[in-house]
Scaffold this active site. Sequence first.
Site, PDB file in Angstrom:
ATOM      1  N   ARG A  48       1.401  -1.100   0.062  1.00 14.65           N
ATOM      2  CA  ARG A  48      -0.136   0.307  -0.094  1.00 14.65           C
ATOM      3  C   ARG A  48       0.928   1.329  -0.058  1.00 14.65           C
ATOM      4  O   ARG A  48       0.665   2.143  -0.813  1.00 14.65           O
ATOM      5  CB  ARG A  48      -0.965   0.053   0.921  1.00 14.65           C
ATOM      6  CG  ARG A  48      -1.908   1.410   1.181  1.00 14.65           C
ATOM      7  CD  ARG A  48      -3.411   1.692   2.399  1.00 14.65           C
ATOM      8  NE  ARG A  48      -2.610   0.361   3.243  1.00 14.65           N
ATOM      9  CZ  ARG A  48      -2.372   0.711   4.122  1.00 14.65           C
ATOM     10  NH1 ARG A  48      -1.974   1.172   4.904  1.00 14.65           N
ATOM     11  NH2 ARG A  48      -2.894  -0.743   4.919  1.00 14.65           N
ATOM     12  N   TYR A 100     -12.590  19.829 -15.308  1.00 16.18           N
ATOM     13  CA  TYR A 100     -13.706  18.064 -15.372  1.00 16.18           C
ATOM     14  C   TYR A 100     -14.740  18.030 -14.661  1.00 16.18           C
ATOM     15  O   TYR A 100     -14.568  18.363 -13.107  1.00 16.18           O
ATOM     16  CB  TYR A 100     -12.032  17.317 -14.898  1.00 16.18           C
ATOM     17  CG  TYR A 100     -12.752  15.704 -15.271  1.00 16.18           C
ATOM     18  CD1 TYR A 100     -13.580  15.254 -16.134  1.00 16.18           C
ATOM     19  CD2 TYR A 100     -12.473  15.288 -13.809  1.00 16.18           C
ATOM     20  CE1 TYR A 100     -13.916  14.100 -16.252  1.00 16.18           C
ATOM     21  CE2 TYR A 100     -13.229  13.804 -13.955  1.00 16.18           C
ATOM     22  CZ  TYR A 100     -14.242  13.556 -14.994  1.00 16.18           C
ATOM     23  OH  TYR A 100     -14.100  12.020 -15.113  1.00 16.18           O
ATOM     24  N   ASP A 172      -3.615  20.567 -12.811  1.00 19.97           N
ATOM     25  CA  ASP A 172      -3.966  19.580 -13.349  1.00 19.97           C
ATOM     26  C   ASP A 172      -3.202  19.483 -14.383  1.00 19.97           C
ATOM     27  O   ASP A 172      -4.254  20.106 -15.974  1.00 19.97           O
ATOM     28  CB  ASP A 172      -5.171  19.145 -13.542  1.00 19.97           C
ATOM     29  CG  ASP A 172      -6.012  18.482 -14.209  1.00 19.97           C
ATOM     30  OD1 ASP A 172      -5.196  17.554 -14.591  1.00 19.97           O
ATOM     31  OD2 ASP A 172      -6.858  18.062 -14.202  1.00 19.97           O
ATOM     32  N   LYS A 197      -5.090   9.742 -19.190  1.00 19.91           N
ATOM     33  CA  LYS A 197      -5.192   9.518 -20.247  1.00 19.91           C
ATOM     34  C   LYS A 197      -3.886   9.750 -21.030  1.00 19.91           C
ATOM     35  O   LYS A 197      -3.219   8.933 -21.855  1.00 19.91           O
ATOM     36  CB  LYS A 197      -5.471  11.034 -20.610  1.00 19.91           C
ATOM     37  CG  LYS A 197      -6.965  11.364 -19.767  1.00 19.91           C
ATOM     38  CD  LYS A 197      -8.045  10.320 -19.707  1.00 19.91           C
ATOM     39  CE  LYS A 197      -9.333  10.648 -18.817  1.00 19.91           C
ATOM     40  NZ  LYS A 197      -9.361  10.871 -17.854  1.00 19.91           N
TER      41      LYS A 197
HETATM   42  C1  LIG Z   1      -8.394  16.761 -17.303  1.00 20.02           C
HETATM   43  C2  LIG Z   1      -8.975  16.053 -15.728  1.00 20.02           C
HETATM   44  N1  LIG Z   1      -9.132  15.669 -14.874  1.00 20.02           N
HETATM   45  C3  LIG Z   1      -8.607  14.119 -14.135  1.00 20.02           C
HETATM   46  C4  LIG Z   1      -9.370  12.994 -14.060  1.00 20.02           C
HETATM   47  C5  LIG Z   1     -10.013  12.042 -13.017  1.00 20.02           C
HETATM   48  O1  LIG Z   1      -9.002  11.082 -13.658  1.00 20.02           O
HETATM   49  P1  LIG Z   1      -9.489   9.484 -13.718  1.00 20.02           P
HETATM   50  O2  LIG Z   1     -10.788   8.936 -14.351  1.00 20.02           O
HETATM   51  O3  LIG Z   1      -8.479   9.136 -13.728  1.00 20.02           O
HETATM   52  O4  LIG Z   1      -9.917   9.557 -12.266  1.00 20.02           O
HETATM   53  C6  LIG Z   1      -9.826  13.351 -15.178  1.00 20.02           C
HETATM   54  C7  LIG Z   1     -10.568  12.583 -16.082  1.00 20.02           C
HETATM   55  O5  LIG Z   1     -11.127  12.296 -17.382  1.00 20.02           O
HETATM   56  C8  LIG Z   1      -9.986  14.389 -16.947  1.00 20.02           C
HETATM   57  O6  LIG Z   1      -9.915  14.754 -17.577  1.00 20.02           O
END
Ligand SMILES: Cc1ncc(COP(=O)(O)O)c(C=O)c1O
Length: 381
Positions: A48, A100, A172, A197
Amino acid sequence: MGYKFATKAIHAGQHADPTTGAVMTPIFQTSTYQQAAPGDHKGYEYSRGTNPTRKALEDCVAALENGSHGLAFSSGMAATETVLKLLKPGDEVITGDDLYGGSYRIFTKVFAHYGIKFHFVDTSEPDHIAAKINDNTRLIWIETPTNPTLKLADIEAIGRVARAANVLFAVDNTFASPYLQNPLDLGADIVMHSVTKYIGGHSDVVMGALVVNDRELYDQLFFYYNACGGTPGPQDSFLVLRGIKTLHLRMKAHCENGRKVAEYLKKHPRIDRIYWPGFEDHPGHAVAKKQMRDFGGMVSIVLKDASLEDTFKVASSFKVFTLAESLGGVESLINHPATMTHGSIPKDVREKVGVVDNLIRISVGVEDIDDLLADLAQALG
Ligand SMILES: Cc1ncc(COP(=O)(O)O)c(C=O)c1O
């Protein structure tokens, strides 16, 4: 490692296995590690907290973001959640009004309930962020380019605002990937990725990551990481380590195809509006040129005079592009943000920032560009 990006993508954090010489980092499928005496171990106690396959991946992602420490999570949201756990009731966060949907959801539906206040502002204007700072502000959280309308935020300028106010600044970086943009170099304290992604790149793993350049901040994050346990397994870590080796090659191809798709769509009679930061008339173009190495493979379009039904019809009629959530994989994807990725944002809130019913988001993959353009032509026709 003082190497350039492509070399780091292939080698950082990795070395031949000392017991066998295996060139690829083994999948250490173990939850626990032998100790010669209590506390006498080889740096690994329980998976973990740390696992050698995951550690190789964390070091590789940290190297690509020019950071000192990386942490891999079981999803991007688990990474975001861990940053938010640094906060206490009464703390305030300034974030973007175009995010997002899952980030908006965790802010408003999870952490707001623990007494944390979120301010949503247009982060393309650093002054809007500065205007919201008060004694309780603890964190600035931005996306750039934003999901899905590809707005740009000036990381360097926001970094100055954050430093002046002694506030943590997280970016992000999912849409850009470390190939196109390195927020730590521009003044951010934390970089977050949905590794799912571009970094993973093959739509086969859900994973997140954080990278920092400060041992103390890493220790704080690691405490919550280990205490709460949103950690990925070694198989997924291996898959991402393998995917990352071609990140630079994939990103070049995404950017090249993204440009051609954007240029094609810009002239298309069925398109009312197009969002792609490579266009000189995009409001964030100058910032994109300053802080990104290219403009990426994400393109969003608003269909002209299209109802929700018309938009669904277009979104459902592709043959090469796949209608699906997510982005950043080698295959081209079509997404309808209003009902898919951003469905958790109330209609009036999302429409204010342009996430309208006739908006389609396109993740341009690395297939042959002629096939992609032909598919766009038939679907829009
Ligand atoms: C810009 C962005 N941040 C965070 C996330 C969240 O990531 P995860 O789907 O891997 O939990 C996404 C998912 O689509 C995203 O597009």
